[in-house]
Design a protein around this motif. Structure first.
Motif, PDB file in Angstrom:
ATOM      1  N   VAL A  88      54.516  49.278  39.758  1.00 54.58           N
ATOM      2  CA  VAL A  88      53.888  50.587  39.944  1.00 54.58           C
ATOM      3  C   VAL A  88      52.470  50.373  40.461  1.00 54.58           C
ATOM      4  CG1 VAL A  88      53.170  52.725  38.818  1.00 54.58           C
ATOM      5  CG2 VAL A  88      55.230  51.544  38.029  1.00 54.58           C
ATOM      6  N   ASP A  89      52.164  50.945  41.608  1.00 53.12           N
ATOM      7  CA  ASP A  89      50.811  50.841  42.141  1.00 53.12           C
ATOM      8  C   ASP A  89      49.923  51.849  41.426  1.00 53.12           C
ATOM      9  OD1 ASP A  89      48.433  51.011  43.652  1.00 53.12           O
ATOM     10  OD2 ASP A  89      49.476  50.293  45.431  1.00 53.12           O
ATOM     11  N   TYR A  90      48.830  51.365  40.896  1.00 59.04           N
ATOM     12  CA  TYR A  90      47.894  52.221  40.174  1.00 59.04           C
ATOM     13  C   TYR A  90      47.547  53.479  40.974  1.00 59.04           C
ATOM     14  CZ  TYR A  90      43.444  53.952  38.449  1.00 59.04           C
ATOM     15  OH  TYR A  90      42.450  54.774  37.998  1.00 59.04           O
ATOM     16  N   THR A 106      42.302  46.141  37.087  1.00 59.62           N
ATOM     17  CA  THR A 106      42.162  44.720  37.427  1.00 59.62           C
ATOM     18  C   THR A 106      42.502  44.441  38.888  1.00 59.62           C
ATOM     19  OG1 THR A 106      44.431  44.227  36.746  1.00 59.62           O
ATOM     20  CG2 THR A 106      42.721  43.985  35.060  1.00 59.62           C
ATOM     21  N   ARG A 111      39.003  48.271  46.892  1.00 60.66           N
ATOM     22  CA  ARG A 111      40.151  49.153  47.102  1.00 60.66           C
ATOM     23  C   ARG A 111      40.064  50.397  46.227  1.00 60.66           C
ATOM     24  NH1 ARG A 111      46.553  48.678  45.924  1.00 60.66           N
ATOM     25  NH2 ARG A 111      47.014  50.690  46.878  1.00 60.66           N
ATOM     26  N   TYR A 189      42.674  36.507  46.707  1.00 60.98           N
ATOM     27  CA  TYR A 189      42.607  35.505  45.645  1.00 60.98           C
ATOM     28  C   TYR A 189      41.186  35.083  45.294  1.00 60.98           C
ATOM     29  CZ  TYR A 189      47.670  34.568  45.586  1.00 60.98           C
ATOM     30  OH  TYR A 189      49.012  34.655  45.432  1.00 60.98           O
ATOM     31  N   TYR A 190      40.451  34.656  46.305  1.00 61.50           N
ATOM     32  CA  TYR A 190      39.113  34.115  46.026  1.00 61.50           C
ATOM     33  C   TYR A 190      38.038  34.966  46.687  1.00 61.50           C
ATOM     34  CZ  TYR A 190      41.821  29.875  45.111  1.00 61.50           C
ATOM     35  OH  TYR A 190      42.734  28.971  44.636  1.00 61.50           O
ATOM     36  N   GLY A 218      38.570  41.487  35.213  1.00 57.32           N
ATOM     37  CA  GLY A 218      39.272  40.388  35.854  1.00 57.32           C
ATOM     38  C   GLY A 218      38.631  39.930  37.146  1.00 57.32           C
ATOM     39  N   ARG A 219      39.299  38.986  37.732  1.00 53.00           N
ATOM     40  CA  ARG A 219      38.798  38.336  38.939  1.00 53.00           C
ATOM     41  C   ARG A 219      38.606  39.328  40.091  1.00 53.00           C
ATOM     42  NH1 ARG A 219      41.089  33.137  42.135  1.00 53.00           N
ATOM     43  NH2 ARG A 219      40.305  32.126  40.299  1.00 53.00           N
ATOM     44  N   LEU A 226      36.927  33.468  38.726  1.00 55.96           N
ATOM     45  CA  LEU A 226      37.154  33.189  37.310  1.00 55.96           C
ATOM     46  C   LEU A 226      38.306  32.217  37.161  1.00 55.96           C
ATOM     47  CD1 LEU A 226      37.140  36.797  35.750  1.00 55.96           C
ATOM     48  CD2 LEU A 226      35.247  35.169  35.788  1.00 55.96           C
ATOM     49  N   ASP A 227      38.101  31.194  36.356  1.00 52.69           N
ATOM     50  CA  ASP A 227      39.233  30.369  35.955  1.00 52.69           C
ATOM     51  C   ASP A 227      39.953  31.112  34.830  1.00 52.69           C
ATOM     52  OD1 ASP A 227      39.338  28.106  37.598  1.00 52.69           O
ATOM     53  OD2 ASP A 227      37.621  27.211  36.557  1.00 52.69           O
ATOM     54  N   MET A 228      41.157  30.635  34.551  1.00 53.12           N
ATOM     55  CA  MET A 228      42.004  31.245  33.523  1.00 53.12           C
ATOM     56  C   MET A 228      41.247  31.476  32.205  1.00 53.12           C
ATOM     57  SD  MET A 228      45.142  31.828  34.187  1.00 53.12           S
ATOM     58  CE  MET A 228      45.899  32.986  33.093  1.00 53.12           C
TER      59      MET A 228
HETATM   60  C1  LIG Z   1      45.858  29.470  44.090  1.00 51.53           C
HETATM   61  C2  LIG Z   1      45.165  29.642  42.759  1.00 51.53           C
HETATM   62  C3  LIG Z   1      45.056  28.552  41.914  1.00 51.53           C
HETATM   63  C4  LIG Z   1      44.435  28.694  40.670  1.00 51.53           C
HETATM   64  N1  LIG Z   1      44.354  27.597  39.856  1.00 51.53           N
HETATM   65  C5  LIG Z   1      43.777  27.720  38.654  1.00 51.53           C
HETATM   66  C6  LIG Z   1      43.697  26.585  37.768  1.00 51.53           C
HETATM   67  O1  LIG Z   1      44.147  25.492  38.102  1.00 51.53           O
HETATM   68  N2  LIG Z   1      43.096  26.751  36.571  1.00 51.53           N
HETATM   69  C7  LIG Z   1      42.582  27.969  36.180  1.00 51.53           C
HETATM   70  O2  LIG Z   1      42.070  28.063  35.071  1.00 51.53           O
HETATM   71  N3  LIG Z   1      42.649  29.048  36.978  1.00 51.53           N
HETATM   72  C8  LIG Z   1      43.233  28.946  38.199  1.00 51.53           C
HETATM   73  N4  LIG Z   1      43.305  30.051  39.017  1.00 51.53           N
HETATM   74  C9  LIG Z   1      42.658  31.287  38.557  1.00 51.53           C
HETATM   75  C10 LIG Z   1      43.523  32.154  37.670  1.00 51.53           C
HETATM   76  O3  LIG Z   1      44.754  32.422  38.332  1.00 51.53           O
HETATM   77  C11 LIG Z   1      42.757  33.445  37.452  1.00 51.53           C
HETATM   78  O4  LIG Z   1      41.545  33.178  36.789  1.00 51.53           O
HETATM   79  C12 LIG Z   1      43.478  34.463  36.598  1.00 51.53           C
HETATM   80  O5  LIG Z   1      44.781  34.710  37.048  1.00 51.53           O
HETATM   81  C13 LIG Z   1      42.695  35.756  36.653  1.00 51.53           C
HETATM   82  O6  LIG Z   1      43.312  36.704  35.833  1.00 51.53           O
HETATM   83  P1  LIG Z   1      43.031  38.234  36.067  1.00 51.53           P
HETATM   84  O7  LIG Z   1      43.749  38.960  35.007  1.00 51.53           O
HETATM   85  O8  LIG Z   1      41.586  38.447  36.247  1.00 51.53           O
HETATM   86  O9  LIG Z   1      43.648  38.562  37.516  1.00 51.53           O
HETATM   87  P2  LIG Z   1      45.133  38.469  38.070  1.00 51.53           P
HETATM   88  O10 LIG Z   1      45.916  37.394  37.392  1.00 51.53           O
HETATM   89  O11 LIG Z   1      44.979  38.453  39.545  1.00 51.53           O
HETATM   90  O12 LIG Z   1      45.761  39.863  37.610  1.00 51.53           O
HETATM   91  C14 LIG Z   1      45.430  41.079  38.231  1.00 51.53           C
HETATM   92  C15 LIG Z   1      46.672  41.941  38.190  1.00 51.53           C
HETATM   93  O13 LIG Z   1      46.362  43.256  38.657  1.00 51.53           O
HETATM   94  C16 LIG Z   1      47.450  43.705  39.431  1.00 51.53           C
HETATM   95  N5  LIG Z   1      47.012  44.765  40.341  1.00 51.53           N
HETATM   96  C17 LIG Z   1      46.069  44.694  41.316  1.00 51.53           C
HETATM   97  N6  LIG Z   1      45.980  45.867  41.964  1.00 51.53           N
HETATM   98  C18 LIG Z   1      46.889  46.687  41.402  1.00 51.53           C
HETATM   99  C19 LIG Z   1      47.288  48.041  41.644  1.00 51.53           C
HETATM  100  N7  LIG Z   1      46.718  48.784  42.597  1.00 51.53           N
HETATM  101  N8  LIG Z   1      48.269  48.571  40.884  1.00 51.53           N
HETATM  102  C20 LIG Z   1      48.876  47.844  39.918  1.00 51.53           C
HETATM  103  N9  LIG Z   1      48.539  46.561  39.619  1.00 51.53           N
HETATM  104  C21 LIG Z   1      47.567  45.989  40.365  1.00 51.53           C
HETATM  105  C22 LIG Z   1      47.890  42.469  40.175  1.00 51.53           C
HETATM  106  O14 LIG Z   1      49.224  42.634  40.650  1.00 51.53           O
HETATM  107  C23 LIG Z   1      47.785  41.410  39.093  1.00 51.53           C
HETATM  108  O15 LIG Z   1      48.966  41.294  38.332  1.00 51.53           O
HETATM  109  C24 LIG Z   1      43.922  29.938  40.275  1.00 51.53           C
HETATM  110  C25 LIG Z   1      44.025  31.036  41.132  1.00 51.53           C
HETATM  111  C26 LIG Z   1      44.637  30.892  42.357  1.00 51.53           C
HETATM  112  C27 LIG Z   1      44.751  32.100  43.260  1.00 51.53           C
END
Ligand SMILES: Cc1cc2nc3c(=O)[nH]c(=O)nc-3n(C[C@H](O)[C@H](O)[C@H](O)COP(=O)(O)OP(=O)(O)OC[C@H]3O[C@@H](n4cnc5c(N)ncnc54)[C@H](O)[C@@H]3O)c2cc1C
Length: 268
Positions: A88-90, A106, A111, A189-190, A218-219, A226-228
């Motif tokens: 579902v898109d927000y 997040t 956007r 992503y970045y 979130g990122r 942000l790392d995990m």
């Molecule tokens: C290639 C890659 C490698 C990585 N490697 C590492 C690593 O080795 N170690 C580490 O610690 N971290 C790593 N990371 C970073 C890690 O993935 C992130 O820090 C973490 O996922 C961030 O979590 P988040 O909840 O902020 O964002 P996300 O995991 O991006 O979650 C955001 C969510 O919001 C949803 N969303 C966005 N817009 C909408 C919308 N309009 N409607 C509905 N849903 C929406 C997205 O679909 C997504 O599910 C890596 C990232 C990438 C891209």
């Protein structure tokens, strides 16, 4: 003077030779942006150690969830009071959300505001999957390719993320990772985070004041690398500081709590 950009910071920490060998080409591929335009923070994530410890991170505990991240989240979400709606898109449901409902957004912050102040710079990655008829392709989970001439940035071989497991298969799966600018339909992503991006972000921050019921998290919501563990840490902090007090007040006032002030987006 202060060390503001990636190139200066990298040379100051490892010297010109190692910068040229290991960092310059990789940075070029990963960011396609002049290293002098990039924030020093990016390189600050790279540990420099004068020891024989060849791990990336120096944390006391390192690990992966036993059954992976998908399972950990599925189990956390298995609660009668939690409803999950995937796909579902927000923005398709946003108008049904009342100003009294707390939203944690997040997605990309630009956007959310319909790109009113412009598009923030993002990088995305493409993964190319290959299966090889060898038990072990590269002996490590990730190998970076620092040379500018090699088109991919790194090769992942996920089986090595679980050294505790015994692999008996004669084949292995690898992914080559390619980096490029994120277009409109790509998953961002970045954050590139140039000076122009930071100025644009400040304009978006100012616009959050008109949405006191929305927490940008979130990122993507905070436009921060942000790392995990940082993403999880920031989420827990936000829960304690903003979400829990909101619901506590909501209980006290019989459902009339309102976030009067837009708080600044999450910081790591
Ligand atoms: C290639 C890659 C490698 C990585 N490697 C590492 C690593 O080795 N170690 C580490 O610690 N971290 C790593 N990371 C970073 C890690 O993935 C992130 O820090 C973490 O996922 C961030 O979590 P988040 O909840 O902020 O964002 P996300 O995991 O991006 O979650 C955001 C969510 O919001 C949803 N969303 C966005 N817009 C909408 C919308 N309009 N409607 C509905 N849903 C929406 C997205 O679909 C997504 O599910 C890596 C990232 C990438 C891209």
């Amino acid at each position: 003077g202060g060390i503001g950009n990636l190139e200066d910071k990298a040379i100051a920490s490892v010297g010109r030779t190692l910068y040229d060998l290991l960092i310059r080409g990789y940075t070029q591929k990963q960011w396609q942006t002049d290293p002098r335009e990039l924030s020093a923070d990016i390189i600050g994530r790279l540990p420099v150690r004068f020891s024989f410890d060849d791990r990336y991170f120096a944390d006391r505990y390192e690990g992966m969830p036993v059954d992976g991240y998908t399972a950990i989240f599925q189990r956390m979400l298995e609660h009668p009071k939690i409803a999950v709606e995937l796909g579902v898109d927000y923005f398709d449901v946003a108008e049904r959300i009342t100003p009294r409902q707390l939203v944690i957004y997040t997605g990309p912050i630009d956007r959310f505001f319909g790109y009113a102040c412009g598009h923030l710079g993002w990088r995305t990655v493409d993964f190319a999957r290959e299966v090889h008829d060898v038990a072990d392709f590269q002996g490590a989970a990730v190998i970076n390719y620092a040379d500018a001439e090699v088109p991919f940035t790194r090769i992942h071989e996920f089986r090595h993320l679980h050294p505790e497991r015994t692999h008996t298969g004669a084949r292995t799966t690898i992914y080559r990772e390619y980096s490029r600018f994120a277009g409109r339909n790509d998953e961002p992503y970045y954050p590139i985070n140039t000076a122009a991006d930071r100025a644009m972000l400040a304009s978006y921050h100012a616009m959050t004041a008109a949405h006191p019921n929305v927490i940008f998290g979130g990122r993507l919501g905070s436009y921060k690398y942000l790392d995990m563990h940082q993403a999880i840490g920031a989420a827990l902090k936000t829960f304690e500081r903003e979400v829990e007090p909101f619901f506590a007040e909501d209980m006290r006032t019989g459902g009339t709590a309102a976030r009067r002030h837009a708080l600044s987006p999450l910081s790591a």
